[in-house]
Scaffold this active site. Structure first.
Site, PDB file in Angstrom:
ATOM      1  N   THR A  51      25.877  18.287 -30.652  1.00 12.68           N
ATOM      2  CA  THR A  51      26.659  17.665 -29.583  1.00 12.68           C
ATOM      3  C   THR A  51      26.108  16.296 -29.226  1.00 12.68           C
ATOM      4  O   THR A  51      26.838  15.435 -28.742  1.00 12.68           O
ATOM      5  CB  THR A  51      26.677  18.580 -28.346  1.00 12.68           C
ATOM      6  OG1 THR A  51      27.054  19.899 -28.750  1.00 12.68           O
ATOM      7  CG2 THR A  51      27.655  18.095 -27.308  1.00 12.68           C
ATOM      8  N   TYR A 139      17.104  26.212 -35.682  1.00 19.53           N
ATOM      9  CA  TYR A 139      18.544  26.024 -35.486  1.00 19.53           C
ATOM     10  C   TYR A 139      19.255  26.560 -36.718  1.00 19.53           C
ATOM     11  O   TYR A 139      19.227  25.950 -37.780  1.00 19.53           O
ATOM     12  CB  TYR A 139      18.823  24.534 -35.284  1.00 19.53           C
ATOM     13  CG  TYR A 139      20.214  24.153 -34.833  1.00 19.53           C
ATOM     14  CD1 TYR A 139      21.191  25.095 -34.530  1.00 19.53           C
ATOM     15  CD2 TYR A 139      20.542  22.806 -34.700  1.00 19.53           C
ATOM     16  CE1 TYR A 139      22.449  24.716 -34.108  1.00 19.53           C
ATOM     17  CE2 TYR A 139      21.808  22.415 -34.281  1.00 19.53           C
ATOM     18  CZ  TYR A 139      22.749  23.367 -33.978  1.00 19.53           C
ATOM     19  OH  TYR A 139      24.002  22.977 -33.574  1.00 19.53           O
ATOM     20  N   LYS A 169      17.978  29.043 -32.085  1.00 17.99           N
ATOM     21  CA  LYS A 169      19.317  28.729 -31.584  1.00 17.99           C
ATOM     22  C   LYS A 169      20.281  29.275 -32.629  1.00 17.99           C
ATOM     23  O   LYS A 169      20.381  28.753 -33.737  1.00 17.99           O
ATOM     24  CB  LYS A 169      19.525  27.231 -31.387  1.00 17.99           C
ATOM     25  CG  LYS A 169      20.940  26.892 -30.911  1.00 17.99           C
ATOM     26  CD  LYS A 169      21.193  25.398 -30.836  1.00 17.99           C
ATOM     27  CE  LYS A 169      22.647  25.134 -30.454  1.00 17.99           C
ATOM     28  NZ  LYS A 169      22.973  23.674 -30.455  1.00 17.99           N
ATOM     29  N   VAL A 209      22.205  27.832 -25.528  1.00 16.83           N
ATOM     30  CA  VAL A 209      22.231  26.372 -25.635  1.00 16.83           C
ATOM     31  C   VAL A 209      23.712  26.033 -25.740  1.00 16.83           C
ATOM     32  O   VAL A 209      24.332  26.232 -26.782  1.00 16.83           O
ATOM     33  CB  VAL A 209      21.459  25.868 -26.859  1.00 16.83           C
ATOM     34  CG1 VAL A 209      21.549  24.353 -26.947  1.00 16.83           C
ATOM     35  CG2 VAL A 209      20.001  26.310 -26.799  1.00 16.83           C
TER      36      VAL A 209
END
Length: 304
Positions: A51, A139, A169, A209
């Site tokens: 993002t 991630y 994540k 998140v």
């Protein structure tokens, strides 16, 4: 609900740019970070992730962003810096720079494009963790890095043995894998896909998140708080109430584009997106704003 090393409700923060997109808007980033923490209910901020448009910001911009946000929020929130790239040496350099700039933790995506083996992926992630000397959140987002780079249960078990690797994540949409890893390791799981936050919480995740937290942080936080308090019915109601917004944010355009469009409407820092992303048009912006308004209004009615 287990406590996690990076708080409970983390916003996957956008990176504000100046009007022409030529520079990171550092005062705007500080204003936005303060807003997300003090008014949005976030106790962590993840910078330079998906993002945050990390592929289109320079190393110097990433470090400056960490420094500015850490200064703005102080000890009121945890600052996690995205440092993952497809290049092990480059990722290690970014990890060291993030630590020097004041990050509290690192977000490290699995290396993409080169199609490394699981053994090579594990080596890459350990190397970056060694270089950064900060707590690491792995991630796992195979939809963006390629299915061949999805972390396996075995790889996650091995990575959990590293003292600096403490969390994941998870954007894999693989609840079986997440459950097996949670059962076999001490890794904290954070849901990175808003549509499955509650299912992941139900098997032991520590938080999220969230892209949606940029614009509805208190509503996202309320799901987590209700679940932590043992009110699973209320958590489910709140989770379902957020889904129209999640659908609008993620399924027509990338979440970054949608969030920045909403920030323009709200007068919050954001600026343009950088190419190859394109701005949301007026019609889409209006639909996004209408959906957000409906979600926020329904939440106020329910709370009253």
């Amino acid at each position: 609900m287990p406590s996690g090393p990076f708080g409970r409700c983390a916003a996957a923060m956008i990176t504000p740019f100046t009007k022409d997109g030529g520079a990171v808007d550092l005062p705007g980033a500080q204003r936005l970070a303060t807003h997300l923490v003090d008014r949005g209910g976030c106790d962590a901020l993840v910078l330079s992730g998906t993002t945050g448009e990390s592929p289109t910001t320079t190393d110097a911009e990433k470090a400056a962003l960490v420094r500015a946000v850490a200064e703005a929020v102080g000890d009121r929130a945890t600052v996690v810096a995205g440092v993952g790239t497809a290049d092990t040496r480059h990722s290690a350099e970014l990890a060291r720079a993030a630590r020097a700039a004041g990050a509290d933790g690192l977000l490290v995506v699995t290396p993409y494009y080169s199609r490394p083996t699981q053994e090579a992926i594990v080596h890459h992630l350990r190397t970056v963790a060694d270089a950064g000397e900060l707590p690491v959140m792995l991630y796992d987002i195979p939809a963006r890095t390629g299915n061949g780079t999805a972390l396996t249960v075995d790889s996650l078990r091995r990575l959990a043995e590293h003292p600096g690797i403490v969390a994941v994540k998870d954007c894999s949409f693989d609840l079986l894998k997440a459950g097996l890893v949670l059962n076999a390791t001490d890794l904290a799981y954070y849901c990175g896909s808003d549509e499955v936050t509650l299912p992941l919480l139900s098997i032991g995740a520590s938080g999220c998140v969230s892209t949606a937290a940029n614009v509805a942080g208190r509503q996202v936080r309320a799901v987590l708080d209700a679940f932590a308090a043992g009110d699973t019915g209320e958590a489910a109601r709140r989770h379902r109430a957020l889904l129209p917004l999640v659908d609008a944010l993620m399924n027509e355009v990338p979440g970054t584009v949608a969030v920045k469009a909403l920030f323009r409407v709200a007068g919050l820092p954001g600026g343009p997106v950088r190419g190859p992303l394109l701005e949301a048009g007026e019609e889409l912006t209006a639909r996004l704003a209408e959906t957000l308004g409906e979600v926020l209004r329904s939440d106020k009615v329910a709370a009253s």
